[in-house]
Design an enzyme around this catalytic site. Sequence first.
Site, short mmCIF file in Angstrom:
data_model
loop_
_atom_site.label_atom_id
_atom_site.label_comp_id
_atom_site.label_asym_id
_atom_site.label_seq_id
_atom_site.Cartn_x
_atom_site.Cartn_y
_atom_site.Cartn_z
N GLY A 104 0.78 -1.05 0.00
CA GLY A 104 0.00 0.00 0.00
C GLY A 104 0.90 1.22 0.00
O GLY A 104 2.01 1.08 -0.16
N GLU B 231 1.70 -2.46 -6.38
CA GLU B 231 0.54 -3.29 -6.74
C GLU B 231 -0.53 -2.39 -7.35
O GLU B 231 -1.29 -1.78 -6.62
CB GLU B 231 -0.01 -3.99 -5.52
CG GLU B 231 1.01 -4.94 -4.88
CD GLU B 231 0.44 -5.71 -3.69
OE1 GLU B 231 -0.78 -5.90 -3.62
OE2 GLU B 231 1.23 -6.10 -2.83
#
Length: 340
Positions: free
Chosen positions: A97, A111
């Site tokens: 994150g 990601e």
Amino acid sequence: MASKTPVYAFLICVLQFLHLCAAQNVKGGYWFPDSGIAASDIDSTLFTHLFCAFSDLNSNTNQVVISSANAAQFSQFTNTVQIKNPSVKTLLSIGGGASSYNFHGLDLDYEYPLSANDMVNLGTLLDEWRVAAAAEAQASGKQRILLTAAVSVGPSVDGLRYPIQSISRSLDWINVMAYDFYGPPWAPSMTNAHAALYDPSGRVSASSGISSWIQAGVSANKLVLGLPFYGYSWQLANANNHGLMAPANGAPGGSGDGSKGYNQILDFIANNNAPKVYNSTIVADYCYSGTTWIGYDDKQSISTKVPYAKQKGLLGYFAWHVAADANWALSQQAKQAWGA
Ligand SMILES: *[C@@H]1O[C@H](CO)[C@@H](O)[C@H](O)[C@H]1NC(C)=O
């Protein structure tokens, strides 16, 4: 110590405290602050490398930043986990994150890259990392920091190829996220093993992903196999139809992503006297009770996947995430299965 580029400045800070050995093999695990255990509770004797997750990037300055809520824990992470295991190496994980704090390396969790341009830029970044890390190692006379990245199960994301050559020349290894193939939010209508090692029907599996990374040109000894210390729960359409690929209606209760840590899954099994099934064809476990079905990796899956990784010549394995283990059972299983 003034520097023009933030990444460079960051690496200089890291290198001031640097001492590391080349990785012989990787028994890795990720930890994050609100995972349920303190860093001091990690049994670091079971790991060679621990990833502290996550720091962020300031989108204006591109500097790595650690939130003030995490600063104290991240600053002590290396010292803390080295109390039980002085030789454990630590990496600061960016993304998913921070600053520096004597980590031994940097790990990029991007990601995910979403365009061809993102992939090109990723390759450029990795090559800049390598150059900056090498320059600093030379300037300081210390060993270079480790550079790693977490990547998808295969060498492409939505048809976009990762920058294979930059990965090969610039990273020490990649953490292959060989899990999350299925989950209630994106595959609600059927129960599934989310991290099967094999899939005879040709769907995605950990082994197919590893093979395609090798086929794409990344050598096996730069690959580290991801082991999920968690599973996904689905609500069965019919309590009597409780196998793999049984009809389902998303996550139980219809909320959340249905994920459960291994320790929570063992509680579920104990509390409900839930039957457990190990499928050796695909290498996956599941359990069920009433209309709740959970696919996950238990000891048998872990102790089959790790020898697979070793036999394939991979560098090692890593766990997401260490706090989801139950009394270190899976971590111990994995370490033992790899051997010395
Ligand atoms: C294991 O899983 C495969 C794939 O879903 C399935 O075909 C097979 O019947 C299962 N084996 C057992 C013993 O349930």
